[in-house]
Structure formats: C-alpha cells, structure tokens
Design a protein around this motif. Structure first.
Motif, mmCIF file in Angstrom:
data_model
loop_
_atom_site.group_PDB
_atom_site.id
_atom_site.type_symbol
_atom_site.label_atom_id
_atom_site.label_comp_id
_atom_site.label_asym_id
_atom_site.label_seq_id
_atom_site.Cartn_x
_atom_site.Cartn_y
_atom_site.Cartn_z
ATOM 1 N N PHE A 22 59.996 57.959 61.414
ATOM 2 C CA PHE A 22 60.757 58.727 62.405
ATOM 3 C C PHE A 22 59.911 59.118 63.615
ATOM 4 N N HIS A 23 59.226 58.125 64.153
ATOM 5 C CA HIS A 23 58.569 58.350 65.437
ATOM 6 C C HIS A 23 59.606 58.715 66.500
ATOM 7 N N LEU A 24 60.767 58.072 66.428
ATOM 8 C CA LEU A 24 61.852 58.350 67.361
ATOM 9 C C LEU A 24 63.139 58.617 66.580
ATOM 10 N N TYR A 25 64.041 59.344 67.228
ATOM 11 C CA TYR A 25 65.397 59.491 66.701
ATOM 12 C C TYR A 25 66.348 59.063 67.821
ATOM 13 N N PRO A 26 66.649 57.741 67.899
ATOM 14 C CA PRO A 26 67.512 57.241 68.980
ATOM 15 C C PRO A 26 68.983 57.373 68.621
ATOM 16 N N ILE A 27 69.771 57.900 69.534
ATOM 17 C CA ILE A 27 71.214 57.989 69.372
ATOM 18 C C ILE A 27 71.884 57.072 70.380
ATOM 19 N N GLN A 63 73.244 52.145 75.886
ATOM 20 C CA GLN A 63 73.820 53.330 75.243
ATOM 21 C C GLN A 63 72.787 54.323 74.716
ATOM 22 N N THR A 64 71.541 53.914 74.579
ATOM 23 C CA THR A 64 70.588 54.708 73.803
ATOM 24 C C THR A 64 69.952 55.855 74.578
ATOM 25 N N ILE A 65 69.684 56.932 73.851
ATOM 26 C CA ILE A 65 68.864 58.049 74.301
ATOM 27 C C ILE A 65 68.037 58.511 73.104
ATOM 28 N N SER A 66 66.749 58.751 73.309
ATOM 29 C CA SER A 66 65.901 59.306 72.251
ATOM 30 C C SER A 66 65.856 60.819 72.419
ATOM 31 N N ILE A 67 66.264 61.536 71.367
ATOM 32 C CA ILE A 67 66.249 62.996 71.409
ATOM 33 C C ILE A 67 64.999 63.513 70.708
ATOM 34 N N PRO A 68 64.623 64.769 70.950
ATOM 35 C CA PRO A 68 63.345 65.270 70.427
ATOM 36 C C PRO A 68 63.231 65.201 68.899
ATOM 37 N N VAL A 69 62.112 64.651 68.442
ATOM 38 C CA VAL A 69 61.710 64.751 67.034
ATOM 39 C C VAL A 69 60.195 64.644 66.982
ATOM 40 N N PHE A 70 59.562 65.713 66.533
ATOM 41 C CA PHE A 70 58.109 65.728 66.360
ATOM 42 C C PHE A 70 57.793 66.825 65.361
ATOM 43 N N HIS A 71 56.665 66.667 64.655
ATOM 44 C CA HIS A 71 56.404 67.528 63.514
ATOM 45 C C HIS A 71 56.106 68.967 63.891
ATOM 46 N N ALA A 72 55.735 69.216 65.159
ATOM 47 C CA ALA A 72 55.493 70.599 65.593
ATOM 48 C C ALA A 72 56.764 71.261 66.118
ATOM 49 N N MET A 73 57.859 70.533 66.112
ATOM 50 C CA MET A 73 59.128 71.100 66.549
ATOM 51 C C MET A 73 59.562 72.188 65.565
ATOM 52 N N THR A 74 60.168 73.230 66.072
ATOM 53 C CA THR A 74 60.639 74.316 65.221
ATOM 54 C C THR A 74 62.116 74.122 64.896
ATOM 55 N N GLU A 75 62.579 74.829 63.878
ATOM 56 C CA GLU A 75 63.997 74.785 63.558
ATOM 57 C C GLU A 75 64.826 75.286 64.732
ATOM 58 N N GLN A 76 64.304 76.277 65.437
ATOM 59 C CA GLN A 76 65.009 76.796 66.602
ATOM 60 C C GLN A 76 65.100 75.739 67.692
ATOM 61 N N ASN A 77 64.005 74.980 67.889
ATOM 62 C CA ASN A 77 64.045 73.869 68.841
ATOM 63 C C ASN A 77 65.174 72.909 68.483
ATOM 64 N N GLN A 78 65.252 72.556 67.215
ATOM 65 C CA GLN A 78 66.267 71.587 66.806
ATOM 66 C C GLN A 78 67.672 72.161 66.944
ATOM 67 N N GLU A 79 67.845 73.403 66.600
ATOM 68 C CA GLU A 79 69.154 74.035 66.779
ATOM 69 C C GLU A 79 69.573 74.018 68.247
ATOM 70 N N THR A 80 68.601 74.210 69.139
ATOM 71 C CA THR A 80 68.887 74.160 70.569
ATOM 72 C C THR A 80 69.313 72.762 70.990
ATOM 73 N N VAL A 81 68.618 71.751 70.494
ATOM 74 C CA VAL A 81 68.974 70.365 70.830
ATOM 75 C C VAL A 81 70.402 70.065 70.379
ATOM 76 N N ILE A 82 70.733 70.417 69.151
ATOM 77 C CA ILE A 82 72.071 70.155 68.619
ATOM 78 C C ILE A 82 73.109 70.908 69.415
ATOM 79 N N LYS A 83 72.863 72.175 69.717
ATOM 80 C CA LYS A 83 73.784 73.008 70.479
ATOM 81 C C LYS A 83 74.070 72.422 71.861
ATOM 82 N N VAL A 84 73.016 72.019 72.557
ATOM 83 C CA VAL A 84 73.189 71.468 73.888
ATOM 84 C C VAL A 84 73.903 70.129 73.845
ATOM 85 N N LEU A 85 73.587 69.298 72.866
ATOM 86 C CA LEU A 85 74.306 68.019 72.712
ATOM 87 C C LEU A 85 75.800 68.254 72.529
ATOM 88 N N LYS A 86 76.150 69.233 71.732
ATOM 89 C CA LYS A 86 77.572 69.538 71.514
ATOM 90 C C LYS A 86 78.228 70.007 72.802
#
Length: 388
Positions: A299-304, A361-384
């Motif tokens: 999971f170097h990348l998470y492409p959607i 069609q592709t976009i790579s969204i943030p994924v890295f091991h120093a990312m916080t749960e809050q970071n990820q929640e923000t990414v999901i929220k903004v995508l929605k």
C-alpha cells in the motif's frame, strides 16, 4: 495539507545518522554492506546491492543482464518514466504491455499475446520488467512461466513494494525473477533520503552490479589479475568494466537500517488505513483498489477511480477541489508512452487503451504510516463533500 505520502523519521533514525557523521567513514564503510544484508535477509534473497537511487539500480540491473543496442525491452505504461528510461540508457528498444483493468499491473493475457506476435516477427524481448504498482505484486508465477517459454529475463520493478508479499513470501526473494529493484525515496515506505537496492540470487549478477555502481573498479583478486596484485602491492585496483558513481553513502545506509526495523509496523499501519478506506468510501461513486488473493500489497499508494459519469465534475475539478480543501492528492501515473519524449519515438494515444482509461480517472489519496486516524477521517469527510 495532508500529503499523499510522507516519510516518518524517528529519533532512532536521527541518532543512527549522527553516529555515522561522527565516525571515520561517510562513504564506503560498514553501513552500506549492513543495509544490504538487512534488505536481503528481510526479502529472503542471497544478495543485495545498494545504490544512490532506484533509477540507478534499474540501470545497472539492465546492464548486468547485458541489455544493449538491438535488444527489446518491455515494461508497463503505468509507471514512472524511470522504468522505461533505464533501457534507453542501455541503447535498447522500449515497448510496453497494457495493464490489467483491475490490478493496474501488467496484464499477463496481453503479455502472452504480445509475445506470440513478437516470436513470429523475431522481436522477442530480452528483458520484461513488470511493475508492482501501488505495492501489489504482479502475477509473477505466470510471467516466470512465460519467460521460460519465450526466453526473456525478468527484472521486478518493486519501487512501491518493499514489505509486500506474493504467494506468502516477501517480494524481492527472487523466486520468479532475475533481479528485483526497490526504491527508498522519501515518499516510499522505507526511506534513505534517496536510494535504491537491487536483490538477486545470482552471484554473477550481484558482482556485476557491484562493479557497475563504482566505476567498474575492483580490488577483489578473483575479478582482476592476481599476478598484478602480487607484483605491485595491496593498493592495486583494476578498472575491469565501464561503470558509474552510483554508490550509496553511509548516512543513507544507516537511515535505511534504522527504518527497516519498523518496516512490518509501517505495512501494518498502511494496511489498516487501506481497510478503513475500503469501508469508508464504499458508497461513493468510486472504484476502490482491487486486491488479489495471492498477494499482500504494501500500500505505497491508494489509487481511486473517479466515476465521472455519475458526477457533475470532471476528474480535474475533483482533484482541484480536494487540493483546495487541504487534501494533497496526486495522480499516478501519466502513461509513459504518451509523454512527449516517447511520442517523438513513435508511440501514440490509443496504443495502450487500458492504461490510458485508468489514467483518465485515477487520483491517489493520502496513505502513509505516520498518518493519523483524524487525518484519514478528514480525507473521507472531504471526499464525501466533494463527490456527493
């Protein structure tokens, strides 16, 4: 801005580099061999050769397999340009194999069809370089079977894939290839600042790459004239090949050794983030990354894939909207064959339609091991917010 990828430097990492800076050797000391052994042991390979970048590793891997003028080299169009450029450095003719629409890796069906045609035209490749895109292994068992049938060598471009697994074994063990290359660029899973490593199970390839990374110069008696050593002295070195200055520094190697101690933890965290994305984004007009049952991605990348036919926005508009909201998305990759340099070589839009459709069609969204749960929640929220 939450970046799509980012290094994670610990106090131990910093201390390891400082120790080297305070030592007698900043280059060609004990750290590079130790880093090589660390990577080889982790991957289950016999040998590892460290250099200053993955591009350098790809270059000397091609040279070690004697790629040159008049030879054909095939890789994936869905990769960074270095995967193809390394063969041009050797004077070879580059071509591409289209990708699988689910994994975005080299399609083995397309590869087999292209090999059959090339056999009839006497244009079979000397080297095929599958790229483990985003950290998921290609179908290496089948590619290896085709190599035995059609007589080509295999270099795995595993720049994204340190820590990943294929058929239960670490990528880089060399069961299905001649050489595997890893990248340690700062956005990769493990970093040495800049750096690369080539693993192999063939001593001749390891020795050749060791020569090529350091000017083609050796002090190893079995690689030069023992008579000259005896007559002249222990200071003697021989240039026995035309090589390069591709050496890795001791500081880079020390950082890599320290980072490798946390690799499994890095992969565990990335896997957890990917699983959270799978759950949190499942209702959106997206195609999420497909994972095969025979591999475990690093999971170097998470492409959607943005399903623009269900939206009133274009992919570019979605990209810009995410950037404006602090989500540091990126695109991986513009297909190599539509880059201007490669179009000047004769490639055109439409040559590899699956890779081109993926790119649109592709976009790579943030994924890295120093990312916080809050970071990820923000990414999901903004995508929605952007996509609903």
């Amino acid at each position: 801005m939450i970046p799509y990828g980012k290094q994670d430097i610990s106090t131990d990492d910093i201390d390891a580099v400082i120790q080297v800076l305070q030592s007698d050797y900043l280059t060609q000391g004990a750290q590079v061999p130790l880093f090589e052994q660390t990577v080889a042991t982790y991957c289950g390979a016999q040998y590892a050769v460290a250099v200053n970048s993955a591009t350098s590793a790809l270059h000397i891997a091609c040279l070690a397999l004697e790629l040159g003028g008049g030879d054909f080299f095939w890789t994936s169009p869905n990769t960074f340009v270095a995967s193809a450029n390394c063969a041009l450095f050797c004077g070879a003719t580059v071509d591409f194999v289209d990708i699988d629409s689910r994994t975005y890796n080299m399609c083995v069906v397309a590869l087999e069809e292209k090999l059959k045609a090339a056999q009839q035209n006497n244009t079979l490749p000397k080297i095929v370089m599958p790229v483990h895109f985003a950290g998921q292994s290609c179908d290496m068992k089948r590619i290896h079977e085709l190599s035995l049938e059609y007589g080509f060598k295999i270099i795995e471009d595993a720049a994204h894939a340190i820590g990943g697994k294929y058929l239960g074994a670490p990528i880089g063990g060399g069961k299905y290839s001649n050489i595997t290359v890893f990248s340690f660029h700062p956005v990769k899973i493990v970093t040495t600042g800049e750096g690369g490593v080539a693993t192999t199970n063939q001593v001749q390839l390891a020795e050749k790459m060791q020569l090529l990374r350091s000017h083609g110069v050796t002090r190893e008696p079995h690689l030069m004239s023992n008579e000259s050593v005896a007559l002249e002295g222990a200071w003697v070195y021989h240039q026995v090949d035309l090589g390069f200055n591709y050496r890795m520094t001791e500081m880079q190697a020390a950082l890599g050794i320290s980072q490798m101690q946390r690799l499994d933890d890095f992969i565990q965290k990335r896997t957890a983030f990917a699983q959270q994305y799978d759950a949190g984004l499942s209702e959106l007009p997206l195609v999420l990354p497909y994972q095969t049952s025979d591999s475990h991605s690093s999971f170097h990348l998470y492409p959607i894939l943005i399903q623009t036919h269900q939206l009133s926005r274009t992919r570019a508009e979605v990209f810009q909207a995410l950037r404006e909201r602090g989500i540091g998305v990126n695109v991986h990759y513009i297909p190599v064959h539509i880059q201007p340099y490669y179009q000047n070589m004769g490639f055109s839009q439409g040559d590899f339609p699956v890779a081109e459709a993926y790119y649109q069609q592709t976009i790579s969204i943030p994924v890295f091991h120093a990312m916080t749960e809050q970071n990820q929640e923000t990414v999901i929220k903004v995508l929605k917010e952007v996509l609903v």
